[in-house]
Design a protein around this motif. Structure first.
Motif, PDB file in Angstrom:
ATOM      1  N   ARG A   1       0.823  -1.217   0.000  1.00 19.43           N
ATOM      2  CA  ARG A   1       0.000   0.000   0.000  1.00 19.43           C
ATOM      3  C   ARG A   1       0.855   1.265   0.000  1.00 19.43           C
ATOM      4  NH1 ARG A   1      -3.053  -2.193   5.162  1.00 19.43           N
ATOM      5  NH2 ARG A   1      -0.841  -2.385   5.571  1.00 19.43           N
ATOM      6  N   THR A   2       2.151   1.114   0.267  1.00 24.14           N
ATOM      7  CA  THR A   2       3.046   2.276   0.371  1.00 24.14           C
ATOM      8  C   THR A   2       3.809   2.551  -0.924  1.00 24.14           C
ATOM      9  OG1 THR A   2       4.941   0.997   1.179  1.00 24.14           O
ATOM     10  CG2 THR A   2       3.367   1.843   2.834  1.00 24.14           C
ATOM     11  N   ILE A   3       3.437   1.903  -2.020  1.00 27.91           N
ATOM     12  CA  ILE A   3       4.131   2.147  -3.290  1.00 27.91           C
ATOM     13  C   ILE A   3       4.044   3.638  -3.629  1.00 27.91           C
ATOM     14  CG2 ILE A   3       4.118   1.744  -5.778  1.00 27.91           C
ATOM     15  CD1 ILE A   3       2.951  -1.012  -5.212  1.00 27.91           C
ATOM     16  N   THR A   4       5.202   4.248  -3.832  1.00 22.97           N
ATOM     17  CA  THR A   4       5.239   5.647  -4.254  1.00 22.97           C
ATOM     18  C   THR A   4       6.055   5.772  -5.536  1.00 22.97           C
ATOM     19  OG1 THR A   4       7.201   6.135  -2.943  1.00 22.97           O
ATOM     20  CG2 THR A   4       5.065   6.540  -1.892  1.00 22.97           C
ATOM     21  N   VAL A   5       5.801   6.826  -6.257  1.00 24.60           N
ATOM     22  CA  VAL A   5       6.543   7.163  -7.475  1.00 24.60           C
ATOM     23  C   VAL A   5       7.397   8.379  -7.137  1.00 24.60           C
ATOM     24  CG1 VAL A   5       6.318   7.952  -9.867  1.00 24.60           C
ATOM     25  CG2 VAL A   5       4.701   6.261  -8.942  1.00 24.60           C
ATOM     26  N   THR A   6       8.696   8.292  -7.424  1.00 26.13           N
ATOM     27  CA  THR A   6       9.592   9.394  -7.062  1.00 26.13           C
ATOM     28  C   THR A   6      10.088  10.200  -8.264  1.00 26.13           C
ATOM     29  OG1 THR A   6      11.476   7.874  -7.035  1.00 26.13           O
ATOM     30  CG2 THR A   6      10.376   8.312  -4.920  1.00 26.13           C
ATOM     31  N   ASP A   7       9.781   9.752  -9.489  1.00 28.34           N
ATOM     32  CA  ASP A   7      10.270  10.483 -10.660  1.00 28.34           C
ATOM     33  C   ASP A   7       9.213  11.401 -11.265  1.00 28.34           C
ATOM     34  OD1 ASP A   7       8.960   8.030 -11.537  1.00 28.34           O
ATOM     35  OD2 ASP A   7       9.608   8.579 -13.555  1.00 28.34           O
ATOM     36  N   LEU A   8       8.030  11.449 -10.676  1.00 26.76           N
ATOM     37  CA  LEU A   8       6.963  12.332 -11.153  1.00 26.76           C
ATOM     38  C   LEU A   8       6.470  13.202 -10.005  1.00 26.76           C
ATOM     39  CD1 LEU A   8       4.801   9.776 -13.203  1.00 26.76           C
ATOM     40  CD2 LEU A   8       6.418  11.446 -14.128  1.00 26.76           C
ATOM     41  N   THR A   9       5.766  14.274 -10.350  1.00 27.73           N
ATOM     42  CA  THR A   9       5.151  15.132  -9.331  1.00 27.73           C
ATOM     43  C   THR A   9       3.711  15.424  -9.737  1.00 27.73           C
ATOM     44  OG1 THR A   9       5.931  17.131 -10.447  1.00 27.73           O
ATOM     45  CG2 THR A   9       7.340  16.232  -8.683  1.00 27.73           C
ATOM     46  N   GLY A  10       2.978  15.976  -8.793  1.00 28.22           N
ATOM     47  CA  GLY A  10       1.630  16.453  -9.073  1.00 28.22           C
ATOM     48  C   GLY A  10       0.659  15.383  -9.505  1.00 28.22           C
TER      49      GLY A  10
ATOM     50  N   HIS B   1      -4.456  -7.417  -1.748  1.00 25.84           N
ATOM     51  CA  HIS B   1      -3.135  -8.004  -1.515  1.00 25.84           C
ATOM     52  C   HIS B   1      -2.200  -6.945  -0.934  1.00 25.84           C
ATOM     53  CE1 HIS B   1      -4.725 -11.186  -4.043  1.00 25.84           C
ATOM     54  NE2 HIS B   1      -4.989 -10.275  -4.958  1.00 25.84           N
ATOM     55  N   PRO B   2      -2.383  -6.576   0.332  1.00 26.48           N
ATOM     56  CA  PRO B   2      -1.617  -5.458   0.895  1.00 26.48           C
ATOM     57  C   PRO B   2      -0.154  -5.764   1.193  1.00 26.48           C
ATOM     58  CG  PRO B   2      -3.035  -6.425   2.562  1.00 26.48           C
ATOM     59  CD  PRO B   2      -3.378  -7.095   1.264  1.00 26.48           C
ATOM     60  N   GLN B   3       0.225  -7.038   1.121  1.00 26.07           N
ATOM     61  CA  GLN B   3       1.601  -7.395   1.458  1.00 26.07           C
ATOM     62  C   GLN B   3       2.227  -8.257   0.370  1.00 26.07           C
ATOM     63  OE1 GLN B   3       0.899  -9.519   5.112  1.00 26.07           O
ATOM     64  NE2 GLN B   3       1.325  -7.708   6.350  1.00 26.07           N
ATOM     65  N   ALA B   4       3.534  -8.121   0.230  1.00 26.16           N
ATOM     66  CA  ALA B   4       4.354  -9.055  -0.533  1.00 26.16           C
ATOM     67  C   ALA B   4       5.358  -9.625   0.462  1.00 26.16           C
ATOM     68  CB  ALA B   4       5.066  -8.357  -1.680  1.00 26.16           C
ATOM     69  N   LYS B   5       5.727 -10.893   0.275  1.00 26.44           N
ATOM     70  CA  LYS B   5       6.591 -11.532   1.273  1.00 26.44           C
ATOM     71  C   LYS B   5       7.725 -12.301   0.602  1.00 26.44           C
ATOM     72  CE  LYS B   5       5.007 -15.063   3.813  1.00 26.44           C
ATOM     73  NZ  LYS B   5       4.401 -15.831   4.921  1.00 26.44           N
TER      74      LYS B   5
ATOM     75  N   ILE C   1       3.838 -12.445  -4.321  1.00 23.52           N
ATOM     76  CA  ILE C   1       3.194 -11.191  -4.702  1.00 23.52           C
ATOM     77  C   ILE C   1       1.785 -11.577  -5.130  1.00 23.52           C
ATOM     78  CG2 ILE C   1       3.177  -9.223  -6.287  1.00 23.52           C
ATOM     79  CD1 ILE C   1       6.218  -9.526  -6.541  1.00 23.52           C
ATOM     80  N   LYS C   2       0.806 -10.845  -4.625  1.00 23.08           N
ATOM     81  CA  LYS C   2      -0.592 -11.219  -4.813  1.00 23.08           C
ATOM     82  C   LYS C   2      -0.761 -12.624  -4.228  1.00 23.08           C
ATOM     83  CE  LYS C   2      -2.573  -8.813  -8.496  1.00 23.08           C
ATOM     84  NZ  LYS C   2      -2.842  -8.598  -9.918  1.00 23.08           N
ATOM     85  N   THR C   3      -1.278 -13.567  -4.965  1.00 21.19           N
ATOM     86  CA  THR C   3      -1.435 -14.922  -4.417  1.00 21.19           C
ATOM     87  C   THR C   3      -0.433 -15.894  -5.011  1.00 21.19           C
ATOM     88  OG1 THR C   3      -3.074 -15.453  -6.105  1.00 21.19           O
ATOM     89  CG2 THR C   3      -3.907 -14.591  -4.011  1.00 21.19           C
ATOM     90  N   GLU C   4       0.521 -15.384  -5.772  1.00 21.12           N
ATOM     91  CA  GLU C   4       1.484 -16.230  -6.465  1.00 21.12           C
ATOM     92  C   GLU C   4       2.803 -16.286  -5.698  1.00 21.12           C
ATOM     93  OE1 GLU C   4       0.789 -17.910  -9.323  1.00 21.12           O
ATOM     94  OE2 GLU C   4      -1.248 -17.102  -9.260  1.00 21.12           O
ATOM     95  N   THR C   5       3.336 -17.497  -5.529  1.00 23.33           N
ATOM     96  CA  THR C   5       4.630 -17.699  -4.889  1.00 23.33           C
ATOM     97  C   THR C   5       5.547 -18.419  -5.863  1.00 23.33           C
ATOM     98  OG1 THR C   5       3.607 -17.849  -2.706  1.00 23.33           O
ATOM     99  CG2 THR C   5       5.839 -18.725  -2.923  1.00 23.33           C
ATOM    100  N   HIS C   6       6.755 -17.862  -6.044  1.00 23.41           N
ATOM    101  CA  HIS C   6       7.734 -18.468  -6.945  1.00 23.41           C
ATOM    102  C   HIS C   6       9.123 -18.369  -6.321  1.00 23.41           C
ATOM    103  CE1 HIS C   6       4.958 -18.941 -10.282  1.00 23.41           C
ATOM    104  NE2 HIS C   6       4.464 -17.764  -9.946  1.00 23.41           N
TER     105      HIS C   6
ATOM    106  N   HIS D   1      -2.658   3.821 -10.160  1.00 23.86           N
ATOM    107  CA  HIS D   1      -2.702   2.724 -11.126  1.00 23.86           C
ATOM    108  C   HIS D   1      -1.884   1.528 -10.629  1.00 23.86           C
ATOM    109  CE1 HIS D   1      -2.620   1.455 -15.629  1.00 23.86           C
ATOM    110  NE2 HIS D   1      -3.547   0.807 -14.943  1.00 23.86           N
ATOM    111  N   LEU D   2      -0.706   1.782 -10.064  1.00 29.75           N
ATOM    112  CA  LEU D   2       0.124   0.689  -9.531  1.00 29.75           C
ATOM    113  C   LEU D   2      -0.577  -0.037  -8.387  1.00 29.75           C
ATOM    114  CD1 LEU D   2       3.636   2.384  -9.543  1.00 29.75           C
ATOM    115  CD2 LEU D   2       2.840   0.552 -11.068  1.00 29.75           C
ATOM    116  N   LYS D   3      -1.373   0.674  -7.609  1.00 25.23           N
ATOM    117  CA  LYS D   3      -2.088   0.070  -6.482  1.00 25.23           C
ATOM    118  C   LYS D   3      -3.378  -0.626  -6.917  1.00 25.23           C
ATOM    119  CE  LYS D   3      -0.175   3.395  -3.227  1.00 25.23           C
ATOM    120  NZ  LYS D   3      -0.432   4.506  -2.311  1.00 25.23           N
TER     121      LYS D   3
END
Length: 189
Positions: A74-83, A104-108, A130-135, A92-94
């Motif tokens: 849930r904390t995904i941020t974009v650092t190369d764009l503003t506004g 799917h709030p966590q990846a492990k 990630i999501k429900t997939e484990t590899h 969109h990423l979330k």
């Protein structure tokens, strides 16, 4: 007298063996650790950060033997764009198009084995969910005192992250987003 000496010697050996082969759990300092991501598309790239929720390394005789790390998606941020563009891409990423953080709030990452390569470098084998997939995933990690660093390449298509992927959709042209994304990780303990 002889029995006392033997019993005392046996106790000393057990104590020394226990001290010599101790497993310790080395907790990550989430506030001082960083996870930076970078994704590329045909027409450029974007980058940002994801926060760690928790994590630890299992150590035996100062050597890594395992561990587990949870990222708060849930904390995904974009650092190369503003506004407005920054907000749109983060949303969109979330969304379900990408990581679906509402469901799917966590990846492990669970480290299943670690082999020393010398000079603080380890070959790591683990399971990434990630999501429900484990590899399975493999990568190198460098441990230097209370800091560990690594770079991972992750194929998002394995984790049902399909949006803009040429692996799932034809004729995307310059709208194609490459399947692999990079994580640069710096962990402080």
């Amino acid at each position: 007298m002889k029995n006392r000496i033997l019993k005392g010697g046996l106790v000393a050996i057990i104590v020394l063996a226990t001290v010599a082969f101790t497993n310790t759990k080395k907790e990550v300092n989430v506030e001082e650790s960083t996870v930076e991501w970078r994704g590329e598309k045909v027409t450029g790239s974007h980058n940002g950060t994801i926060e760690l929720e928790s994590g630890y390394l299992m150590m035996e005789d100062d050597k890594i033997t395992g561990g587990e790390f949870i990222m708060d998606m849930r904390t995904i941020t974009v650092t190369d764009l503003t506004g407005e563009n920054k907000g749109k891409l983060e949303g969109h990423l979330k969304s379900e198009d990408f990581f679906g953080v509402a469901k799917h709030p966590q990846a492990k990452l669970v480290i299943t084995s670690a082999a020393s390569k010398g000079n603080g470098k380890y070959g790591i084998v683990g399971d990434l969910t990630i999501k429900t997939e484990t590899h399975p995933i493999t990568f190198d990690l460098v441990m230097n005192g209370d800091v560990a660093t690594t770079s991972l390449t992750i194929d998002r298509s394995k984790y049902d992250v399909r949006y803009g992927s040429g692996s799932f959709f034809d004729n995307l042209g310059d709208k194609t987003i490459y399947d692999n994304f990079e994580l640069d990780v710096k962990l402080r303990f």
